[in-house]
Motif scaffolding. Structure first.
Motif: not given
Length: 406
Positions: A153-157, A168-169, A224-226
């Motif tokens: 999840a953190t890598r794509p972000l 990203i805010v 949670i990212l979604e």
């Protein structure tokens, strides 16, 4: 398991392709391709323990290319996989495959796949494609996975932010934010139906999991990212304030929570099991006190188990490089010293050694309870009961030794 094998096979086949095209894995995006898009895909949680927080991927569409890249691939058959995983040398890799195959594999598992189309310009999509292509190169493909700071999840972000050129805010917190104030609490939220799995995590990982985290850190969990990406905005630049996501749709149907198992009945959970052990310990100790004896067989088994578990904890604290494995305050009483009891309890000449250990254990367990009360480390209730079993047996041995010394 068939679904898992299918996913591994698909990505393994896709990983062969770079050998045939060393210069590039993905074709570049044409400068005038206004139809080029990128999207964040989120897969609902699965029944397996490593999929309880869901899974993330990036969908890239341009020209005749329509693929999904994800950073959650690992090889069970790699040399010394289990030892390296326990030690913290968790080497994961990026994988890529056609979108239709990706969706087919998750539909087979009845896991919903949600697509959030990203608000990127063609140039930003091109930059994202270039970044993914660099990740796919043999020298970059493998990375050291960290379950809360560097994962699927953190890598794509991070790649999305690099492509945009802005942070990203986040405009909101997760709906269950009050239950996710720390890494451990967030894990407990997603593992609530898997009590024994969380019990294992609470043994292996220490106080580092109990630090307060903000909404961005909560996004280590794909679901949670979604949730937060849905209302997030671009932080700076000419498109500052623009929404990150322009459209959301479900590509593979399934329950929102995924096919996770139902709740573990309370009477099958660790608190019930160790609570029963505590009851047995109390009853046996009462019988011992009445006869002024020590049930050595019980102490042999109990502290033998503590010692083996303590070896695991000590390995994680002193050797493993896992996130938050040290400090772990369980080590005050759950440590290799507990093996002194099974090694000496049947040897009369070693009675003083056994006695000194029990005095140490009484002190160490008391300190452990004080630490638990202060909240320095969030302790699983079952572990408090387990420590209580050892404390009771140490007090029994000390009382027995004192009465015989008289």
């Amino acid at each position: 398991m068939k679904g898992i094998r299918l996913i591994i096979l698909l990505f393994a086949l896709a990983a062969i392709l770079p050998a045939k095209a060393q210069q590039r894995f993905l074709p570049p995006v044409a400068a005038d391709d206004s139809t080029a898009t990128a999207a964040l895909l989120t897969c609902a949680p699965g029944a397996d323990i490593y999929s309880l927080e869901g899974h993330s991927g990036l969908r890239l569409r341009y020209g005749t290319t329509d693929v999904v890249a994800n950073w959650g691939m690992f090889d069970f058959n790699a040399p010394h996989f289990v030892y390296r995983f326990v030690k913290g040398e968790t080497d994961y890799s990026i994988g890529v495959c056609p979108t239709e195959y990706f969706l087919l594999s998750y539909a087979h598992q009845q896991r919903r796949v949600t697509q959030q189309t990203l608000n990127l310009t063609p140039g930003q999509v091109a930059a994202l494609v270039e970044a993914v292509d660099r990740n796919l190169q043999p020298e970059n493909r493998i990375y050291r996975y960290n379950y809360v700071r560097d994962n699927c999840a953190t890598r794509p972000l991070k790649l999305i932010e690099n492509a945009i050129g802005a942070e990203i805010v986040l405009t909101q917190s997760p709906a269950q934010a009050e239950k996710m104030s720390t890494f451990r609490n967030e894990m407990r939220y997603f593992h609530k139906n898997y009590l024994w799995y969380q019990f294992g995590i609470d043994i292996c990982l220490g106080s580092g999991l109990d630090q307060e985290i903000d909404s961005r850190e909560m996004m280590f969990a794909p679901v949670i990212l979604e949730e937060l990406a849905a209302t997030a905005r671009i932080g700076s630049g000419p498109r500052s304030g623009a929404p990150l996501v322009t459209a959301t749709e479900i590509l593979a149907d399934g329950p929102a929570d995924g096919p996770i198992l139902g709740p573990t009945p309370w009477y099958q959970g660790p608190v019930a099991a160790i609570g029963l052990l505590l009851l047995i310990t109390i009853l046996l100790t009462i019988a011992d006190r009445r006869k002024n004896r020590v049930s050595r067989w019980f102490d042999f088994l109990l502290f033998g188990i503590f010692g083996i578990m303590g070896c695991v904890v000590a390995f994680l604290v002193f050797i493993s490089v896992h996130e938050a494995s040290s400090p772990n305050w369980l080590l005050t009483w759950m440590n290799p010293l507990c093996l002194i009891v099974p090694l000496t309890v049947y040897i009369r000449k070693a009675r003083k050694i056994t006695g000194w250990f029990h005095l140490y254990n009484i002190t160490a367990t008391t300190i452990f309870f004080i630490i638990a009360a202060t909240g320095v480390q969030s302790i699983n209730p079952a572990l408090l009961l387990l420590a209580g079993c050892g404390l009771i047996r140490s007090i029994n041995f000390t009382l027995n030794a004192t009465s015989k010394d008289r």
